[in-house]
Each structure stands twice: as C-alpha cells, then as structure tokens.
Scaffold this motif. Structure first.
Motif, mmCIF file in Angstrom:
data_model
loop_
_atom_site.group_PDB
_atom_site.id
_atom_site.type_symbol
_atom_site.label_atom_id
_atom_site.label_comp_id
_atom_site.label_asym_id
_atom_site.label_seq_id
_atom_site.Cartn_x
_atom_site.Cartn_y
_atom_site.Cartn_z
ATOM 1 N N HIS A 243 -7.581 6.235 -0.858
ATOM 2 C CA HIS A 243 -6.528 5.207 -0.789
ATOM 3 C C HIS A 243 -5.774 5.366 0.525
ATOM 4 N N HIS B 177 -7.359 8.475 2.573
ATOM 5 C CA HIS B 177 -7.490 9.870 2.148
ATOM 6 C C HIS B 177 -7.706 9.971 0.649
ATOM 7 N N ASP C 67 -1.712 5.213 1.460
ATOM 8 C CA ASP C 67 -0.416 5.139 0.769
ATOM 9 C C ASP C 67 0.178 3.740 0.969
HETATM 10 FE FE LIG Z 1 -1.849 9.422 -0.724
#
Ligand SMILES: [Fe+2]
Ligand SMILES: O=C(O)CCC(=O)C(=O)O
Length: 231
Positions: free
Chosen positions: A154, A206, A156
C-alpha cells in the motif's frame, strides 16, 4: 541512521527506541486494546477509502471498502476517540486510528519530543510542520493460521500526513518497499524507527510480510507497530 540512496526520503533508525521505551509503548497499546474490547462502539459504518493511484490497480492490494467502529475511551486524564478497522490489511490485522492531537493516547504523547527532535535534525520540520497535527495508528497483528499477519502493499493514504513514522515495538519484521523497478527489503528490529517522507512516502509502495509464528494460539496479538503521521 541508514539511508538508501535509491529511495529518496526514507530514513531508517534501527535502534531509535530503548527496550524500556518499547515495553512502555507496548503496554500502553495493549491496554488500549483491552479497553476497546470492553467498550461499546458509538458508531459502526462502511466507508470507501480510495487508495492512492499508484496501488489502485493492484489485485492483491488493499480493498477500498472498509468497515470501522468508533469508540470513546478513557485515557487518564482525558478521553480519546479512535476508529477501529478489523481485518484492515487482511485477516489478523486490526488497525486502530486516532486522528488529531486531542486523541493521542498519553503513552505516545510522552514520546513526541524525541520524535520532533529527530524530525528537526533531518530538517523535515518546515514552516507548515511547526505546529503539527498528529495522526496515530496502532497496528495489531494477530496469529492467523500459523502466521503472524502482515500488511499487503500500500501507499499510506494522504490523510495520514506528509511524513509517516513506523515504530516497531514488539517483534522483528521484514518491511519491503518498491517503486516497481527497485525493491528493498529492510529488516526491522524491535526498537526501529522507519521514517517515510517525499518520494519514498508518495511514489513507493510498502508492505510488511507475514512471518511464521512460534506460538500456537489463534488470534493472539503477536506484533504491534505504531505509526505517527504529521501534517
Ligand atoms: Fe504503511
Ligand atoms: O506494521 C508496520 O511495520 C507497517 C505499518 C504500515 O505500513 C502502516 O500502518 O501504514
């Protein structure tokens, strides 16, 4: 501190937190988790959390439809609000989100000076970060089918701030970050701080890999990570 020159904006501090800081933060997070279990939610609703464009077409990425419940909890001397997402990144991963400075649990507030000092040393506290608004996430990774749950690829979400900081406080893990061409696996020891800003925060995705568990108790919390976002 470690930098990865091919990953601009990523700063890695393998030994940022002492063992006693980690223990205090773990106790604080587990205490909140316990209070949540005994509390009654004021609201449960479905929301769409659109994932950043970079990961929108990932077939094993995050599902954008989420269900969360909101709770108000005592956290002496105040009370805080948080949103709880079960199975956020997949089964076994529970995410608890505290938005805004007034909802920061006390156990993390006392760690902020050290974090701010580090941000200043990196020159990341520019004018618009001089009176920061914090976001705080507690990730509870449970034992699920013989493994400690992970968190799939994903980016953030933008609402989580311009700098995000992952603190690994209970057990080691493998963190992976990629921009499609280049992939780096970073071993996170207990006590590590991983800071994502700029390109690494917005242009790279990540994940945290699931790991084989040494325990045998379904649903036991085996790993906790704390994430501060600043905006
Ligand atoms: Fe994250
Ligand atoms: O648990 C971790 O180490 C990473 C958590 C994470 O990527 C997040 O909360 O966005």
């Amino acid at each position: 501190m470690h930098m990865y020159k091919e990953i601009p904006g990523l700063h890695f501090f393998p030994e940022f937190l002492s063992a006693s800081d980690c223990q205090a933060m773990l106790d604080g997070a587990l205490c909140i988790h316990k209070r949540l279990k005994n509390a009654v939610s004021s609201l449960t609703q479905r929301v769409d959390i659109p994932q950043p464009q970079l990961v929108q077409n990932d077939k094993d990425g995050l599902n954008q439809q989420k269900t969360f419940s909101r709770y108000t909890l005592p956290d002496h001397p105040k009370s805080i609000q948080c949103e709880v997402f079960s199975n956020y990144g997949g089964e076994g991963h529970q995410l608890v989100y505290c938005r805004g400075n007034e909802n920061l649990p006390c156990f993390i507030e006392i760690q902020l000076p050290k974090v701010i000092e580090q941000l200043q040393a990196l020159n990341l506290v520019t004018e618009n970060l001089s009176s920061p608004s914090w976001r705080f996430t507690m990730n509870f990774y449970h034992h699920h089918k013989g493994q400690v749950a992970g968190f799939p690829f994903h980016v953030d979400i933008p609402a989580n701030g311009v700098v995000t900081m992952i603190m690994n406080i209970q057990r080691e893990a493998t963190f992976e970050i990629t921009n499609g061409q280049c992939t780096e696996a970073i071993h996170l020891p207990v006590g590590a701080l991983l800071l994502l800003s700029g390109e690494s925060r917005y242009q790279w995705k990540h994940r945290v890999l699931p790991t084989r568990s040494t325990e045998n108790k379904e649903s036991k919390i085996e790993r906790v990570s704390l994430v501060l976002g600043i905006k």
